[in-house]
Design an enzyme around this catalytic site. Structure first.
Site, short mmCIF file in Angstrom:
data_model
loop_
_atom_site.label_atom_id
_atom_site.label_comp_id
_atom_site.label_asym_id
_atom_site.label_seq_id
_atom_site.Cartn_x
_atom_site.Cartn_y
_atom_site.Cartn_z
NE ARG A 70 1.39 -1.15 -2.56
CZ ARG A 70 1.94 -0.54 -1.54
NH1 ARG A 70 2.92 -1.33 -0.28
NH2 ARG A 70 1.63 0.32 -1.10
CE LYS A 71 -3.25 -4.23 2.06
NZ LYS A 71 -3.31 -3.94 0.77
#
Ligand SMILES: Cc1ncc(COP(=O)(O)O)c(C=O)c1O
Length: 385
Positions: free
Chosen positions: A180-181
């Site tokens: 998600r980064k």
């Protein structure tokens, strides 16, 4: 059509790098981890990088290495992924929740000061959604009181604070490489610090408290009898992950640039919906737009959860806004807490799809659903795009 909230930008190069690590025969923490640590620290301008298995592990080790333990309090934002508060509990200390600023969604001296007691040992300063927190301002509050600041930069690789990469001026900052980064290694994390002694302790703690690493033992021509100096953990990153991380690090500037372009387009087009607020750069820094949040006006014609359902019906995977740890069952028996900004943001915000190869047509679909649901002027936004 199906539009995910996030899709990592991974390709042939990462696959080849991972394959080369496998073929090398050294798959756990080894030379590629060491190279990734040096490259990541250098990209930030930080003294030392210590790679670990996740940012959660990084925060746990940062608490341990700062000698925080039972009887101590650590001020954290409730408005964060629950790992921030959990890291404090892992060492037997008590997380004390403070409210956040309504624009940056970060702790500020004004929100933290009322939460300080004579047991406060540290503040975990989160750069929420990649928006840099104002570290210098927090230092003015904490330094004279001997309170440590651990920067939870999980979301902030590629973000900038006062002209330098986030982490450059921190005593300790912890990054996440979860998908998600922006920069991903599958799972993974990195601690950066200017303090060589602190880095040595972190390296020891991530590898069972051993005074010599497996890589050093392997490299030695003499038999090495290791000692276990304290209770440590297995928080190692693998060389396969680090190989992927090295490729991703090279892509970080392009990842940030593309997200900023797409985010600017969201900002421009969604600003036409009356009363909507969105993530934006603070005056002292630049976000990487790790997550693009949007806050609905209190008199919005549809609620946040209904809006998520409408988006899902069109194949769009959005997310509720940042969670509030203090209202989760793991924490509700503590408190009560007065966190009005946190409660409003967590109830009425959502996170929109934003990823490197999001097409403008896909972005338009998201904007159209939002505009149609939130305003009768949906068509006006379409016309002026
Ligand atoms: C602010 C914050 N801290 C910590 C973490 C935990 O990171 P990881 O998944 O690498 O353990 C996250 C992950 O979403 C996060 O957003």
């Amino acid at each position: 059509m199906s539009i995910p909230v996030m899709r990592p930008w991974l390709g042939e190069e990462e696959a080849a790098a991972a394959a080369a690590a496998v073929a090398s025969g050294w798959v756990t923490q080894g030379p590629r981890v060491a190279e990734f640590e040096r490259a990541f620290a250098a990209s930030i301008g930080a003294g030392h990088g210590v790679a670990v298995s996740s940012c959660t592990a990084a925060l746990h080790l940062a608490m341990l290495a700062a000698d925080i333990g039972p009887g101590d309090e650590v001020v954290v934002p409730s408005l964060s992924f629950i790992a921030t508060a959990n890291a404090v509990r892992y060492v037997g200390a008590r997380p004390v929740f403070a409210d956040v600023d309504a624009s940056s969604l970060n702790l500020t001296p004004e929100t933290v000061e009322p939460a300080l007691t004579d047991r406060t040992r540290a503040v975990i300063l989160v750069d929420q959604c990649g928006v840099p927190a104002d570290l210098d301002a927090m230092r003015k509050l904490c330094d004279p009181r001997g309170i440590a600041i651990v920067e939870d930069a999980a979301c902030a690789a590629g973000a900038r604070y006062r002209g330098r990469p986030v982490g450059a001026s921190a005593d300790v900052a912890a990054f996440s490489f979860h998908p998600r980064k922006l920069l991903t290694t599958g799972e993974g994390g990195m601690i950066v610090t200017p303090d060589g002694e602190f880095a040595i302790r972190l390296r020891r703690l991530r590898e069972h408290g051993m005074d010599v690493s497996a890589a050093q033992r392997h490299a030695s021509r003499q038999p090495v009898i290791e000692r276990y100096l304290e209770t440590g953990y297995n928080y190692r990153m693998t060389d396969i992950q680090a190989a992927v991380g090295l490729v991703q690090l090279g892509k970080l500037p392009a990842l940030v640039a593309r997200r900023r372009e797409l985010a600017a387009r969201y900002q421009r087009l969604l600003a036409k919906i009356p009363g909507v607020r969105m993530i934006t750069d603070p005056e002292y820094g630049r976000t990487n737009f790790q997550s693009f949040w949007m806050l609905l006006p209190q008199d919005a014609p549809v609620g946040r959860n209904e809006l998520l359902r409408l988006l899902a019906a069109e194949g769009i995977s959005a997310r509720r806004g940042i969670m509030a740890a203090h209202s989760e069952p793991a924490y509700t028996h503590e408190g009560p807490w007065s966190l009005p900004v946190t409660e409003r943001i967590t109830a009425d915000s959502l996170i929109l799809p934003l990823f490197h190869d999001l097409s403008l047509a896909e972005q338009d679909t998201v904007i159209d659903v939002l505009a149609g649901a939130l305003t009768a002027a949906g068509r006006h936004i379409e016309a002026s795009r």
